[in-house]
Design a protein around this motif. Structure first.
Motif, PDB file in Angstrom:
ATOM      1  N   UNK A 154     -20.692 -52.524  25.092  1.00 52.30           N
ATOM      2  CA  UNK A 154     -21.921 -53.293  24.867  1.00 52.30           C
ATOM      3  C   UNK A 154     -21.883 -54.023  23.528  1.00 52.30           C
ATOM      4  N   UNK A 155     -21.382 -53.345  22.487  1.00 51.23           N
ATOM      5  CA  UNK A 155     -21.303 -53.975  21.168  1.00 51.23           C
ATOM      6  C   UNK A 155     -20.370 -55.180  21.180  1.00 51.23           C
ATOM      7  N   UNK A 156     -19.170 -55.017  21.743  1.00 49.98           N
ATOM      8  CA  UNK A 156     -18.211 -56.118  21.754  1.00 49.98           C
ATOM      9  C   UNK A 156     -18.674 -57.254  22.656  1.00 49.98           C
ATOM     10  N   UNK A 157     -19.281 -56.928  23.797  1.00 50.15           N
ATOM     11  CA  UNK A 157     -19.797 -57.972  24.681  1.00 50.15           C
ATOM     12  C   UNK A 157     -20.919 -58.756  23.999  1.00 50.15           C
TER      13      UNK A 157
ATOM     14  N   UNK B 283     -19.604 -43.175  22.850  1.00 46.29           N
ATOM     15  CA  UNK B 283     -18.783 -43.334  24.050  1.00 46.29           C
ATOM     16  C   UNK B 283     -18.393 -44.800  24.313  1.00 46.29           C
ATOM     17  N   UNK B 284     -17.402 -44.996  25.195  1.00 46.74           N
ATOM     18  CA  UNK B 284     -16.917 -46.353  25.493  1.00 46.74           C
ATOM     19  C   UNK B 284     -18.001 -47.328  25.952  1.00 46.74           C
ATOM     20  N   UNK B 285     -19.028 -46.851  26.625  1.00 54.64           N
ATOM     21  CA  UNK B 285     -20.079 -47.764  27.111  1.00 54.64           C
ATOM     22  C   UNK B 285     -20.750 -48.495  25.950  1.00 54.64           C
ATOM     23  N   UNK B 286     -20.973 -47.815  24.838  1.00 47.46           N
ATOM     24  CA  UNK B 286     -21.603 -48.458  23.689  1.00 47.46           C
ATOM     25  C   UNK B 286     -20.639 -49.417  23.000  1.00 47.46           C
ATOM     26  N   UNK B 287     -19.361 -49.052  22.948  1.00 42.75           N
ATOM     27  CA  UNK B 287     -18.365 -49.968  22.387  1.00 42.75           C
ATOM     28  C   UNK B 287     -18.315 -51.244  23.212  1.00 42.75           C
TER      29      UNK B 287
ATOM     30  N   UNK C 129     -18.756 -55.661   9.908  1.00 44.51           N
ATOM     31  CA  UNK C 129     -18.024 -54.399   9.934  1.00 44.51           C
ATOM     32  C   UNK C 129     -17.302 -54.198  11.265  1.00 44.51           C
ATOM     33  N   UNK C 130     -17.847 -54.733  12.356  1.00 42.67           N
ATOM     34  CA  UNK C 130     -17.118 -54.699  13.640  1.00 42.67           C
ATOM     35  C   UNK C 130     -15.846 -55.533  13.547  1.00 42.67           C
ATOM     36  N   UNK C 131     -15.958 -56.722  12.956  1.00 44.16           N
ATOM     37  CA  UNK C 131     -14.780 -57.571  12.762  1.00 44.16           C
ATOM     38  C   UNK C 131     -13.734 -56.874  11.904  1.00 44.16           C
ATOM     39  N   UNK C 132     -14.189 -56.204  10.873  1.00 45.11           N
ATOM     40  CA  UNK C 132     -13.271 -55.498   9.967  1.00 45.11           C
ATOM     41  C   UNK C 132     -12.558 -54.355  10.699  1.00 45.11           C
ATOM     42  N   UNK C 133     -13.281 -53.646  11.546  1.00 38.02           N
ATOM     43  CA  UNK C 133     -12.668 -52.553  12.308  1.00 38.02           C
ATOM     44  C   UNK C 133     -11.606 -53.072  13.270  1.00 38.02           C
ATOM     45  N   UNK C 134     -11.905 -54.185  13.925  1.00 33.83           N
ATOM     46  CA  UNK C 134     -10.939 -54.775  14.848  1.00 33.83           C
ATOM     47  C   UNK C 134      -9.727 -55.299  14.085  1.00 33.83           C
ATOM     48  N   UNK C 135      -9.961 -55.900  12.919  1.00 37.95           N
ATOM     49  CA  UNK C 135      -8.859 -56.403  12.100  1.00 37.95           C
ATOM     50  C   UNK C 135      -7.976 -55.262  11.609  1.00 37.95           C
ATOM     51  N   UNK C 136      -8.564 -54.088  11.445  1.00 39.63           N
ATOM     52  CA  UNK C 136      -7.813 -52.929  10.985  1.00 39.63           C
ATOM     53  C   UNK C 136      -6.832 -52.379  12.008  1.00 39.63           C
ATOM     54  N   UNK C 137      -6.865 -52.898  13.223  1.00 40.72           N
ATOM     55  CA  UNK C 137      -5.940 -52.423  14.251  1.00 40.72           C
ATOM     56  C   UNK C 137      -4.632 -53.196  14.255  1.00 40.72           C
ATOM     57  N   UNK C 138      -4.485 -54.171  13.365  1.00 36.10           N
ATOM     58  CA  UNK C 138      -3.265 -54.978  13.300  1.00 36.10           C
ATOM     59  C   UNK C 138      -2.048 -54.097  13.057  1.00 36.10           C
TER      60      UNK C 138
ATOM     61  N   UNK D 274      -6.458 -55.761  22.849  1.00 32.60           N
ATOM     62  CA  UNK D 274      -6.045 -54.466  23.402  1.00 32.60           C
ATOM     63  C   UNK D 274      -6.872 -53.337  22.783  1.00 32.60           C
ATOM     64  N   UNK D 275      -7.110 -53.389  21.482  1.00 33.11           N
ATOM     65  CA  UNK D 275      -7.910 -52.360  20.806  1.00 33.11           C
ATOM     66  C   UNK D 275      -9.355 -52.382  21.309  1.00 33.11           C
ATOM     67  N   UNK D 276      -9.913 -53.587  21.497  1.00 33.91           N
ATOM     68  CA  UNK D 276     -11.276 -53.697  22.021  1.00 33.91           C
ATOM     69  C   UNK D 276     -11.371 -53.135  23.437  1.00 33.91           C
ATOM     70  N   UNK D 277     -10.384 -53.482  24.285  1.00 33.23           N
ATOM     71  CA  UNK D 277     -10.402 -52.981  25.665  1.00 33.23           C
ATOM     72  C   UNK D 277     -10.274 -51.472  25.705  1.00 33.23           C
ATOM     73  N   UNK D 278      -9.432 -50.923  24.842  1.00 32.30           N
ATOM     74  CA  UNK D 278      -9.255 -49.470  24.797  1.00 32.30           C
ATOM     75  C   UNK D 278     -10.555 -48.798  24.360  1.00 32.30           C
ATOM     76  N   UNK D 279     -11.205 -49.346  23.340  1.00 37.43           N
ATOM     77  CA  UNK D 279     -12.470 -48.771  22.868  1.00 37.43           C
ATOM     78  C   UNK D 279     -13.545 -48.872  23.939  1.00 37.43           C
ATOM     79  N   UNK D 280     -13.557 -49.985  24.676  1.00 37.88           N
ATOM     80  CA  UNK D 280     -14.588 -50.211  25.682  1.00 37.88           C
ATOM     81  C   UNK D 280     -14.331 -49.451  26.978  1.00 37.88           C
TER      82      UNK D 280
END
Length: 187
Positions: free
Chosen positions: A134-137, A128-132, A7-16, A87-93
């Motif tokens: 941590x999740x992506x890392x 918050x961004x800290x959890x995003x 579901x994380x992959x799907x969310x990131x793919x949804x930013x295309x 870019x979407x991951x960095x913004x979320x994080x």
């Protein structure tokens, strides 16, 4: 991976910003370009022969079997617009955070006299961004599904159940029996 990782992959793919190529030939050509012209590597990724890849490139085959069509879409989606995804991951994080919507069983370890029986809850909560981050890392480092689940549980515990430390001091949340999870990112 698992339900949280997928579901994380799907969310990131949804930013295309653009849709993936529609035809099988265009999808295969994209993968070959991404693999620097190697039809052998694309064949291995798709589980088909190198000759079949070449035939898709030349449009000699136009309609893949259902299972191959699904693999094609999955492989193209993995590599589609990597800078937009980053870019979407960095913004979320860093600034935006991430939203989780889940239906799962939540149990508690709390002060004596309170109920700790787990029950199914539907929760939609912005983390918050800290959890995003941590999740992506963790996902990038190859974390297991349980590790991602622990990070999500900690985020929900602190933000949703403890209200950022304003209540329920000492509460520990168990996040189990996940029915579904969807993550939301700003694009």
């Amino acid at each position: 991976m698992g339900i949280l990782g997928d579901s994380l992959d799907k969310a990131v793919a949804g930013t295309s910003t653009r849709p993936i190529p529609k035809s099988a030939g265009a999808q295969v050509r994209f993968l070959v370009r991404h693999e620097k012209g190697s039809t052998r590597v694309v064949a291995e990724r798709l589980g088909i022969s190198q000759r079949t890849v070449e035939r898709y490139i030349k449009e000699q085959i136009r309609r893949p079997r259902k299972d191959l069509a699904a693999r094609l879409v999955a492989e193209v989606t993995k590599d589609w617009q990597p800078r937009v995804r980053d870019r979407a991951k960095k913004k979320a994080a860093s600034t935006a955070g991430i939203t989780i919507e889940t239906r799962a069983r939540f149990g508690f370890t709390a002060a004596p006299g309170t109920t700790d029986d787990g029950r199914i809850r539907l929760i939609t909560q912005h983390l918050p961004p800290a959890y995003a981050a941590r999740l992506f890392d963790a996902q990038t480092a190859g974390a297991t599904e349980q590790q991602l689940q622990n990070i999500a549980a900690e985020g929900l515990q602190e933000i949703y159940f403890k209200d950022r430390g304003r209540r329920a001091d000492g509460l520990m949340v168990e996040f189990t029996d996940i029915d579904y999870v969807e993550w939301g990112l700003e694009s």
